[in-house]
Write a protein that holds these residues in place. Structure first.
Motif, PDB file in Angstrom:
ATOM      1  N   ARG A 176       0.973  -1.374  -0.066  1.00  0.00           N
ATOM      2  CA  ARG A 176       0.006  -0.017   0.066  1.00  0.00           C
ATOM      3  C   ARG A 176       0.685   1.240   0.098  1.00  0.00           C
ATOM      4  N   VAL A 177       2.150   1.231   0.602  1.00  0.00           N
ATOM      5  CA  VAL A 177       3.042   2.292   0.808  1.00  0.00           C
ATOM      6  C   VAL A 177       3.658   2.537  -0.697  1.00  0.00           C
ATOM      7  N   GLU A 178       3.983   1.456  -1.108  1.00  0.00           N
ATOM      8  CA  GLU A 178       4.612   1.718  -2.443  1.00  0.00           C
ATOM      9  C   GLU A 178       3.652   2.061  -3.450  1.00  0.00           C
ATOM     10  N   GLU A 179       2.294   1.698  -3.366  1.00  0.00           N
ATOM     11  CA  GLU A 179       1.429   2.112  -4.513  1.00  0.00           C
ATOM     12  C   GLU A 179       1.172   3.846  -4.132  1.00  0.00           C
ATOM     13  N   MET A 180       1.283   3.980  -2.957  1.00  0.00           N
ATOM     14  CA  MET A 180       0.813   5.393  -2.622  1.00  0.00           C
ATOM     15  C   MET A 180       2.108   6.547  -3.341  1.00  0.00           C
ATOM     16  N   LYS A 206      14.981  -0.563  -0.270  1.00  0.00           N
ATOM     17  CA  LYS A 206      14.643  -1.068  -1.579  1.00  0.00           C
ATOM     18  C   LYS A 206      15.582  -0.369  -2.662  1.00  0.00           C
ATOM     19  N   ARG A 207      15.541  -0.757  -3.727  1.00  0.00           N
ATOM     20  CA  ARG A 207      16.155   0.169  -4.796  1.00  0.00           C
ATOM     21  C   ARG A 207      15.136   0.540  -5.947  1.00  0.00           C
ATOM     22  N   ILE A 208      15.429   1.909  -6.162  1.00  0.00           N
ATOM     23  CA  ILE A 208      14.375   2.346  -7.174  1.00  0.00           C
ATOM     24  C   ILE A 208      15.071   2.803  -8.318  1.00  0.00           C
ATOM     25  N   THR A 209      14.557   2.160  -9.340  1.00  0.00           N
ATOM     26  CA  THR A 209      15.227   2.733 -10.728  1.00  0.00           C
ATOM     27  C   THR A 209      14.221   3.525 -11.472  1.00  0.00           C
ATOM     28  N   VAL A 210      14.676   4.731 -12.252  1.00  0.00           N
ATOM     29  CA  VAL A 210      13.363   5.360 -12.912  1.00  0.00           C
ATOM     30  C   VAL A 210      13.934   5.459 -14.384  1.00  0.00           C
ATOM     31  N   GLU A 240      11.977   6.734 -18.061  1.00  0.00           N
ATOM     32  CA  GLU A 240      10.963   7.338 -18.907  1.00  0.00           C
ATOM     33  C   GLU A 240       9.902   7.661 -17.527  1.00  0.00           C
ATOM     34  N   ARG A 241      10.361   8.116 -16.440  1.00  0.00           N
ATOM     35  CA  ARG A 241       9.272   8.546 -15.322  1.00  0.00           C
ATOM     36  C   ARG A 241       8.594   7.408 -14.704  1.00  0.00           C
ATOM     37  N   LYS A 242       8.974   6.152 -14.872  1.00  0.00           N
ATOM     38  CA  LYS A 242       8.500   5.079 -14.544  1.00  0.00           C
ATOM     39  C   LYS A 242       9.284   4.533 -13.265  1.00  0.00           C
ATOM     40  N   LEU A 243       8.904   4.087 -12.004  1.00  0.00           N
ATOM     41  CA  LEU A 243       9.655   3.737 -10.901  1.00  0.00           C
ATOM     42  C   LEU A 243       9.487   2.283 -10.783  1.00  0.00           C
ATOM     43  N   THR A 244      10.768   1.591 -10.889  1.00  0.00           N
ATOM     44  CA  THR A 244      10.728   0.207 -10.516  1.00  0.00           C
ATOM     45  C   THR A 244      11.407  -0.224  -9.084  1.00  0.00           C
ATOM     46  N   PHE A 245      10.643  -0.861  -8.378  1.00  0.00           N
ATOM     47  CA  PHE A 245      11.201  -1.086  -6.833  1.00  0.00           C
ATOM     48  C   PHE A 245      11.853  -2.483  -6.923  1.00  0.00           C
ATOM     49  N   THR A 246      12.888  -2.700  -6.381  1.00  0.00           N
ATOM     50  CA  THR A 246      13.501  -4.081  -6.145  1.00  0.00           C
ATOM     51  C   THR A 246      14.163  -4.032  -4.819  1.00  0.00           C
ATOM     52  N   ASP A 247      14.333  -5.090  -4.136  1.00  0.00           N
ATOM     53  CA  ASP A 247      14.886  -5.183  -2.829  1.00  0.00           C
ATOM     54  C   ASP A 247      16.295  -5.014  -2.973  1.00  0.00           C
ATOM     55  N   LYS A 248      16.739  -4.637  -2.122  1.00  0.00           N
ATOM     56  CA  LYS A 248      18.388  -4.282  -1.944  1.00  0.00           C
ATOM     57  C   LYS A 248      19.003  -5.522  -2.069  1.00  0.00           C
ATOM     58  N   GLU A 249      18.462  -6.431  -1.241  1.00  0.00           N
ATOM     59  CA  GLU A 249      19.376  -7.585  -0.839  1.00  0.00           C
ATOM     60  C   GLU A 249      19.374  -8.702  -2.378  1.00  0.00           C
ATOM     61  N   ALA A 250      18.251  -8.397  -3.329  1.00  0.00           N
ATOM     62  CA  ALA A 250      18.273  -9.139  -4.607  1.00  0.00           C
ATOM     63  C   ALA A 250      19.093  -8.435  -5.427  1.00  0.00           C
ATOM     64  N   ASP A 251      19.296  -7.089  -5.207  1.00  0.00           N
ATOM     65  CA  ASP A 251      20.318  -6.349  -6.149  1.00  0.00           C
ATOM     66  C   ASP A 251      21.877  -6.888  -5.822  1.00  0.00           C
ATOM     67  N   SER A 252      22.127  -6.994  -4.609  1.00  0.00           N
ATOM     68  CA  SER A 252      23.500  -7.504  -4.111  1.00  0.00           C
ATOM     69  C   SER A 252      23.915  -8.848  -4.399  1.00  0.00           C
ATOM     70  N   ASN A 253      22.623  -9.733  -4.440  1.00  0.00           N
ATOM     71  CA  ASN A 253      22.963 -11.332  -4.734  1.00  0.00           C
ATOM     72  C   ASN A 253      23.238 -11.381  -6.374  1.00  0.00           C
ATOM     73  N   ASP A 254      22.425 -10.372  -6.843  1.00  0.00           N
ATOM     74  CA  ASP A 254      22.455 -10.578  -8.493  1.00  0.00           C
ATOM     75  C   ASP A 254      24.198 -10.168  -9.045  1.00  0.00           C
ATOM     76  N   GLN A 255      24.812  -9.461  -8.141  1.00  0.00           N
ATOM     77  CA  GLN A 255      25.959  -8.970  -8.597  1.00  0.00           C
ATOM     78  C   GLN A 255      27.248  -9.941  -8.217  1.00  0.00           C
TER      79      GLN A 255
END
Length: 184
Positions: A129-133, A163-167, A169-184
């Motif tokens: 709900r918070v992310e949606e808001m 979280k990690r937010i990438t922007v 074209e003005r669209k926000l994409t939310f990912t977990d920081k842990e998932a980002d660090s595991n991918d690297q």
């Protein structure tokens, strides 16, 4: 000053009604205050004449059952900066209108995010709900914020919710920081 003024009382035109004196003034309004754009633009007219015109508009609006809130209505020089619904407006010499969000609005969102983070942590609110808001709020005000304001709000959200937010074209994409660090 009595002038020829036309207001449509047709319910189908509720979203846009116009008042004019010759071709010098146009007043727009809609069912929602955020749909306002230009309230009026008049050239080579004294403030006294404008106040007379406003009184005439009030009279006609009253006959049509439209209430004009005089606490929120004012006449300002078109060349000056003014604030309407926490958005600042300035008109450049070439006539281009610049608008941006007040710092108070951004500060209020920062405070709200901090309170929501505590509620998510305690289980009172769901993260979704918070992310949606936040996504909705950013979408509404993205173009009105400076890069610095956007960067600061996004950084705060990332820190509060891990979280990690990438922007893109003005669209926000939310990912977990842990998932980002595991991918690297």
């Amino acid at each position: 000053m009595k002038s020829p003024v036309t207001l449509s009382s047709d319910p189908s035109s509720v979203e846009k009604r116009s008042v004019y004196q010759g071709n010098q003034i146009t007043v727009y309004y809609g069912q929602n205050t955020w749909s306002f754009t230009r309230l009026a633009r008049i050239g080579n007219t004294s403030k006294e004449e404008l106040l007379d015109l406003l009184a005439h508009i009030q009279e006609i609006a009253g006959e049509l059952g439209i209430h004009i809130n005089m606490k929120k209505t004012r006449i300002v020089k078109f060349s000056s900066q003014f604030t309407f619904l926490q958005i600042k407006y300035r008109v450049a010499e070439d006539g281009k209108v610049y608008k941006w969000l007040t710092s108070e609005k951004v500060t209020a969102m920062r405070k709200k995010l901090k309170k929501l983070a505590a509620k998510v942590k305690s289980g009172e609110k769901s993260y979704d709900r918070v992310e949606e808001m936040f996504r909705s709020w950013m979408g509404s005000f993205y173009k009105l914020m400076t890069r610095y304001q956007r960067k600061g709000l996004i950084q705060l959200f990332e820190d509060l919710f891990d979280k990690r937010i990438t922007v893109h074209e003005r669209k926000l994409t939310f990912t977990d920081k842990e998932a980002d660090s595991n991918d690297q």
